[in-house]
Design an enzyme around this catalytic site. Structure first.
Site, mmCIF file in Angstrom:
data_model
loop_
_atom_site.group_PDB
_atom_site.id
_atom_site.type_symbol
_atom_site.label_atom_id
_atom_site.label_comp_id
_atom_site.label_asym_id
_atom_site.label_seq_id
_atom_site.Cartn_x
_atom_site.Cartn_y
_atom_site.Cartn_z
ATOM 1 C CB CYS A 6 26.567 -19.296 13.501
ATOM 2 S SG CYS A 6 25.594 -18.226 14.567
ATOM 3 N NE ARG A 55 29.568 -19.541 8.402
ATOM 4 C CZ ARG A 55 28.931 -19.239 7.284
ATOM 5 N NH1 ARG A 55 29.636 -18.988 6.193
ATOM 6 N NH2 ARG A 55 27.634 -19.208 7.219
ATOM 7 C CD1 TRP A 93 28.647 -11.723 14.531
ATOM 8 C CD2 TRP A 93 26.525 -11.835 13.852
ATOM 9 N NE1 TRP A 93 28.249 -10.452 14.190
ATOM 10 C CE2 TRP A 93 26.952 -10.489 13.761
ATOM 11 C CE3 TRP A 93 25.227 -12.129 13.480
ATOM 12 C CZ2 TRP A 93 26.142 -9.467 13.312
ATOM 13 C CZ3 TRP A 93 24.402 -11.102 13.029
ATOM 14 C CH2 TRP A 93 24.859 -9.786 12.947
ATOM 15 C CG ASN A 126 24.683 -20.274 9.907
ATOM 16 O OD1 ASN A 126 25.166 -20.460 8.793
ATOM 17 N ND2 ASN A 126 24.350 -19.088 10.323
ATOM 18 N N GLY A 127 21.588 -19.567 11.452
ATOM 19 C CA GLY A 127 20.399 -19.030 10.787
ATOM 20 C C GLY A 127 19.463 -18.412 11.798
ATOM 21 C CD GLU A 169 35.482 -1.355 -0.286
ATOM 22 O OE1 GLU A 169 34.273 -1.159 -0.069
ATOM 23 O OE2 GLU A 169 36.094 -2.335 0.159
ATOM 24 C CE LYS A 184 37.222 -2.859 3.205
ATOM 25 N NZ LYS A 184 36.571 -3.946 2.693
ATOM 26 C CD GLU A 236 34.882 -3.783 6.641
ATOM 27 O OE1 GLU A 236 34.010 -4.591 6.993
ATOM 28 O OE2 GLU A 236 35.277 -3.704 5.476
ATOM 29 C CG HIS A 270 25.570 21.420 -1.011
ATOM 30 N ND1 HIS A 270 24.943 22.588 -1.397
ATOM 31 C CD2 HIS A 270 26.249 20.967 -2.093
ATOM 32 C CE1 HIS A 270 25.209 22.819 -2.674
ATOM 33 N NE2 HIS A 270 26.010 21.854 -3.118
ATOM 34 C CE LYS A 319 35.136 -12.568 3.741
ATOM 35 N NZ LYS A 319 35.703 -11.272 3.329
#
Ligand code: AGP
Length: 603
Positions: free
Chosen positions: A2, A27, A74, A100-101, A477, A481, A484, A500, A598
């Site tokens: 947030c 955020r 968020w 925020n938290g 990576e 990328k 997401e 396998h 983020k």
């Protein structure tokens, strides 16, 4: 996650708060709200959805007032909705808060307050903070805040306002970031610097459990015993432009394009006279026989690349570990272990916990962090900084590239100190890293080719990435990328693992992205490519070698030839551009992908 923002000044508060929230939207962005004090009451406007929804409301019905707080959310507790959006008011509408938290003991507090007759109006953990503050309030907001902080468990960056003391905002933090901006005739509080950069460059970083009292005349700081403490503002040197899109359509694209500069700056920082050099020199005195690189998401992928560099150059056993696993595994580390924590934000909850766990076990901790003054930067025994500047797009690009450079430089320095490589060899490697920015600029010349190919792939249901050794690390990576930002299912596999099990998923026209920049392993990866082509796959082949497949199922992207340890710095740029264009073709919200934030400051 947030973002929170507050303003105490002379002019209208709402536009300043809204502007700050726009720069904090990375955020969290499922709902947003503001509370402005307006002659005897709080005007609160909160809306589910992007900030633009709130902005529209405020255009229709502006809220007057020169002091207020705001929040972009968020969701963690309670679905995104108007009611669950912040700011929250106590049931007497006397105190407003934004948080925020996570309040971990919110259930017990809620029960306690409900028992006292308090009626709650949201499903959030945060509302207990507003209700508790009203419950405790007896004429002194500062004392009330200290009492609330002592009662809540968990993590927080909080801002409080009270109708009875309408000239002030009180801010406090624990584990989540919070900064105070100081200008003439105005003060600001925010989760991150870009929110206030257009107003002031004088910034105070709050430490955990420090309290700031903001009025339009300035800011005063207190410890938890409410004794005044001195905090010196730091001058922020970031340009405003570096926190803006600079003419590009997306922050992600702008940040991809900034990578040559970021690599140069980060390399310089680790060279004689560079800003990271004193810490690197101090590290030379450390003795350890094992290295753990601990991080989350892309930072973990950077650590996985780094692992190859340490093992191959230093011959020291090195593991990359996910912070969320490491913190609960009672990992076998001790004072002979160097734990390297990698994090762009420096605020990732799991990586913070991993740092504390490593320290508690006596390991030496070194943080590689982008955000100056962040929690991990402060908690680690040693910290070196990536020179990426503010990274706004949720999908990291330039910070990842900068992390690789510092990991390479650490490995080269250590290998030299251990006598594994001579001065000349070390110098040659550093010189080769110095060629990377030019090579990345060369890759930018291939953008159209990548764009055209990506336009043929955006309908894929699933995309596989393969590589071997360090190419596998960077394949991870590439896969992260892509998934997401484009929401296409994707997995990365070590090339040898395909047979396998995973190869059964290959069908006609399944796309496989194969990375082959290790000469010694190229024949093996080429065999993997042949195996998937013969089962109908089409292949995007990223190589620094010379092979040309005689199949129209293979599209080759060539990357400049550098030593295999440094090739990931080039492969990743091709992979970023590929993901970017796939997502752009799908019309995805590239800078703010769904469900992500983020900075992941919760578990
Ligand atoms: C990367 O594109 C992601 N957004 C995510 O995996 C990120 O790398 C991870 O959350 C770690 O963040 P940090 O570097 O700020 O600790």
């Amino acid at each position: 996650m947030c973002g929170i923002m507050g303003f105490a000044g002379g002019g209208e508060a709402a536009p300043v708060i809204l502007d700050g929230l726009k720069r904090l939207e990375y955020r969290g962005y499922d709902s947003a709200g503001i509370a402005v004090y307006d002659g005897g009451r709080f005007c609160v406007v909160k809306r589910k959805g992007r900030l633009s929804v709130l902005e529209g409301e405020l255009q229709k019905a502006p809220v007057p007032g020169s002091i207020g707080i705001g929040h972009t959310r968020w969701a963690t507790h309670g679905e995104p909705s108007d009611a669950n959006s912040h700011p929250h008011l106590g049931s007497m509408s006397r105190i407003a808060i934004a948080h925020n938290g996570i309040v971990e003991n919110y259930k017990a507090l809620r029960e306690y307050l409900a028992g006292k007759g308090v009626a709650f109006s949201s499903d959030t953990d945060s509302e207990v903070v507003a209700q508790l503050a009203e419950h405790y309030y007896s004429g002194n907001l500062l004392e009330t805040v200290a009492k609330v902080i002592n009662a809540i468990e968990g993590s927080f960056a909080l801002e409080f306002m009270c109708l009875d003391e309408p000239d002030k905002i009180i801010a406090v933090k624990k584990y989540n970031p919070l900064i105070v901006g100081i200008a003439s005739g105005a003060t600001y509080v925010a989760s991150d610097v870009p929110a206030i950069l257009r107003h002031t460059r004088q910034v105070v970083y709050l430490a955990d459990r420090e309290i700031a009292v903001l009025t339009r005349d300035g800011a005063a700081f207190y410890n938890m015993d409410l004794e005044p403490i001195q905090k010196r503002p730091e001058t922020i040197s970031w340009s405003m432009d570096s926190a803006e899109k600079g003419g590009y359509e997306h922050f992600m694209y702008k940040e991809i394009m900034e990578q040559p500069r970021v690599i140069e700056d980060t390399l310089k920082s680790a060279m004689p006279g560079g800003s990271n050099e004193p810490v690197l020199d101090a590290l030379d005195a450390l003795r350890f026989d094992r290295i753990k690189i601990v991080a989350c998401g892309s930072a973990y992928n950077a650590g996985s690349v780094g692992r190859y560099a340490f093992e191959s150059l230093c011959r020291i056993p090195t593991e990359a570990d996910l912070a969320s696993e490491f913190r609960y595994r009672d990992a076998l580390i001790d004072e002979n272990t160097l734990v390297i924590l990698v994090s762009q934000s420096g605020e990732t909850a799991d990586t913070i916990a991993a740092t504390l766990e490593a320290k508690a076990k006596g390991a030496k901790t070194l943080a590689i962090v982008n955000v100056v003054g962040s929690t991990i930067a402060k908690e680690a025994d040693y910290t070196i900084y990536t020179m990426a500047g503010p990274e706004i797009a949720v999908a990291t690009t330039k910070a990842f590239s900068a992390q690789l450079i510092l990991l390479y430089m650490l490995a080269i320095r250590l290998a030299h100190r251990l006598g594994r490589i001579g001065r000349e060899e070390a110098g040659a490697m550093v010189a080769e890293i110095g060629t990377l920015p030019g090579h990345v600029r060369g890759i930018f010349g291939e953008v159209e080719k990548i764009q055209h190919y990506a336009a043929t792939c955006f309908n894929s249901k699933s995309i596989f990435f393969i590589g071997r050794n360090i190419d596998y690390a960077i394949a991870m990576e590439g896969s992260l990328k892509l998934k997401e930002i484009s929401y296409i299912h994707s997995e990365a596999y070590a090339g040898g693992e395909l047979k396998h099990g995973t190869i059964s998923l290959i069908e006609d026209n399944t796309l496989v992205v194969a990375i082959s920049c290790c000469d010694r392993l190229a024949p093996k990866t080429e065999s993997n490519v042949e195996q998937v082509i013969s089962r109908g796959a089409k292949v995007l082949y990223i190589t620094s070698g010379g092979i040309a497949f005689g199949s129209d199922k293979v599209f080759t992207l060539r990357e400049p030839r550098v030593g295999e340890l440094f090739a990931p710095s080039l492969s990743v740029v091709l992979l970023q551009l590929f993901s970017y264009y796939v997502a752009a073709n799908k019309g995805c919200d590239i800078d703010k992908p769904r469900n992500l934030a983020k900075s992941v400051t919760v578990e």
